[in-house]
Design an enzyme around this catalytic site. Structure first.
Site, short mmCIF file in Angstrom:
data_model
loop_
_atom_site.label_atom_id
_atom_site.label_comp_id
_atom_site.label_asym_id
_atom_site.label_seq_id
_atom_site.Cartn_x
_atom_site.Cartn_y
_atom_site.Cartn_z
N ASP A 27 0.79 -1.30 0.02
CA ASP A 27 -0.20 -0.05 -0.13
C ASP A 27 1.01 1.34 -0.14
OD1 ASP A 27 -2.50 1.18 -0.08
OD2 ASP A 27 -2.87 1.31 2.14
N GLY A 28 0.38 2.45 -0.46
CA GLY A 28 0.86 3.68 -0.53
C GLY A 28 1.38 4.16 -1.86
N ARG A 31 0.04 7.62 -2.68
CA ARG A 31 0.57 8.90 -1.76
C ARG A 31 1.97 8.90 -1.98
NH1 ARG A 31 -1.23 5.90 3.64
NH2 ARG A 31 -1.63 4.18 2.03
N HIS A 44 2.69 3.28 -8.97
CA HIS A 44 2.56 1.94 -9.30
C HIS A 44 3.85 1.30 -10.04
CE1 HIS A 44 -1.24 2.11 -7.73
NE2 HIS A 44 -1.88 2.76 -8.59
N GLU A 74 -11.92 -5.56 -5.12
CA GLU A 74 -12.50 -3.98 -5.07
C GLU A 74 -11.75 -3.01 -5.71
OE1 GLU A 74 -11.90 -6.30 -2.49
OE2 GLU A 74 -13.90 -6.81 -2.43
N LEU A 138 12.44 -19.07 -5.05
CA LEU A 138 11.64 -18.34 -4.50
C LEU A 138 10.14 -18.73 -5.22
CD1 LEU A 138 10.59 -15.96 -2.63
CD2 LEU A 138 11.19 -14.39 -4.42
N ILE A 202 -6.85 -5.68 6.96
CA ILE A 202 -6.37 -6.84 6.14
C ILE A 202 -7.16 -6.50 4.71
CG2 ILE A 202 -6.87 -9.10 5.97
CD1 ILE A 202 -5.04 -8.44 8.41
N SER A 203 -8.09 -5.73 4.56
CA SER A 203 -8.57 -5.46 3.40
C SER A 203 -8.98 -6.49 2.45
CB SER A 203 -7.80 -4.48 2.49
OG SER A 203 -7.60 -3.22 3.24
N GLU A 214 1.27 -13.99 12.01
CA GLU A 214 1.70 -12.27 12.85
C GLU A 214 1.66 -11.33 11.85
OE1 GLU A 214 2.51 -12.48 15.86
OE2 GLU A 214 2.31 -14.62 16.04
C1 FPP Z 1 -1.89 0.08 -3.41
O1 FPP Z 1 -1.52 1.38 -3.51
C2 FPP Z 1 -1.25 -0.51 -4.25
C3 FPP Z 1 -2.08 -1.37 -5.30
C4 FPP Z 1 -3.54 -1.26 -5.43
C5 FPP Z 1 -1.50 -1.92 -6.50
C6 FPP Z 1 0.05 -2.43 -6.26
C7 FPP Z 1 0.45 -2.88 -7.40
C8 FPP Z 1 1.85 -2.84 -7.59
C9 FPP Z 1 2.83 -2.45 -6.77
C10 FPP Z 1 2.15 -3.06 -8.99
C11 FPP Z 1 2.07 -4.27 -9.95
C12 FPP Z 1 2.60 -5.31 -9.01
C13 FPP Z 1 3.35 -6.45 -9.69
C14 FPP Z 1 3.53 -7.51 -8.89
C15 FPP Z 1 3.60 -6.52 -11.07
P1 FPP Z 1 -2.53 2.64 -3.42
O2 FPP Z 1 -2.69 2.91 -4.92
O3 FPP Z 1 -3.84 2.40 -2.71
O4 FPP Z 1 -1.68 3.69 -2.64
P2 FPP Z 1 -2.66 4.84 -1.91
O5 FPP Z 1 -3.07 4.19 -0.64
O6 FPP Z 1 -1.39 5.71 -1.37
O7 FPP Z 1 -3.40 5.70 -2.66
#
Ligand code: FPP
Length: 256
Positions: A27-28, A31, A44, A74, A138, A202-203, A214
């Protein structure tokens, strides 16, 4: 053994001080991008760089399972341009990184309801999974169009079909049986859950699977999550006593 390292008991991994399976909500990104005056898609893209970096660190640390929440059921509710950017990023990352992942011994799995994705992307995912299936450095699992409730519901549907088809009697429906129908059935339960970005929830991620995991919540945004943050989470994990319903005394006796 350092003073802050304790040994614990887990059904999968008796007496280990390192998690075997780490599940992450990345997440993040948005931001992080906003902080630097960039569009969310740039966040992203940096998120993908962090995935590459963290995967290499997992290989070096010898942690065999990493599961990442890349797109939730979602997330379709986001603005169409962001959904499109995210799906495109998934496709291009797969295209660009597959060769390197295979060379580095990464076994790729993709979990979630893939039926909503374009057929060519579904095909590319299936090919990538098939190509890397015997790799051992991995086990990298990417959750896309995934939701914990969806996973439990699809497992229940599968169980119901077996009962209706006469292959399964209702009294054989146990937690272990349900677990064998979840889309994480080939993975051990996560030992450690990390969510970056400061939110503590946990969303709808691995709802069933996180029962005894944990939990660790990190303030850093996902694009800035690095080896230092991971090591802090691993230290915190090492200090926890995993009891799985037992008392602390029982666990200590078993470890002695
Ligand atoms: C949450 O941040 C992140 C996502 C919804 C997408 C995560 C995707 C990636 C890191 C890229 C794709 C990954 C792979 C493995 C190819 P947010 O957009 O909710 O951030 P915010 O809470 O700051 O708005």
């Amino acid at each position: 053994m350092p003073a802050n390292t304790v040994k614990f008991l887990s059904p999968e991994q008796p007496l280990a001080d390192k998690p075997r399976h780490v599940a992450v909500i990345m997440d993040g990104n948005g931001r992080w991008a906003k902080r630097y005056g960039l569009p969310r898609a740039a966040g992203h893209r940096r998120g993908v760089e962090a995935v590459k970096k963290i995967s290499r660190i997992f290989v070096r640390r010898g942690i065999p399972y990493l599961t990442l929440f890349a797109f939730s059921s979602e997330n379709w509710k986001r603005p169409p341009t962001e959904v499109e950017a995210l799906l495109k990023l998934l496709a291009t990352t797969l295209e660009r990184e597959l060769g390197r992942m295979h060379e580095n011994g990464i076994c790729l799995r993709v979990i979630g309801d893939l039926s909503r994705f374009p057929a060519p992307l579904q095909r590319r995912i299936a090919e990538a999974v098939a190509l890397t299936r015997d790799n051992r450095a991995l086990n990298l699992t990417i959750a896309v169009n995934y939701g914990g409730r969806w996973d439990i519901a699809q497992a229940c549907r599968s169980v119901a079909e077996s009962v209706m088809g006469g292959q399964l009697s209702p009294d054989k429906v146990t937690p272990a049986l349900v677990e064998s129908r979840l889309c994480t059935r080939d993975l051990p339960e996560p030992d450690l859950f990390i969510r970056t970005g400061g939110e503590q929830r946990i969303s709808n991620f691995l709802l069933w699977q996180l029962a005894y995991t944990e939990l660790c919540f990190v303030e850093a945004y996902w694009p800035e999550f690095d080896a230092k943050h991971l090591d802090q989470a691993l230290m915190m994990y090492a200090r926890r006593q995993r009891r799985f319903g037992k008392t602390g005394e029982q666990v200590r006796e078993l470890q002695a």
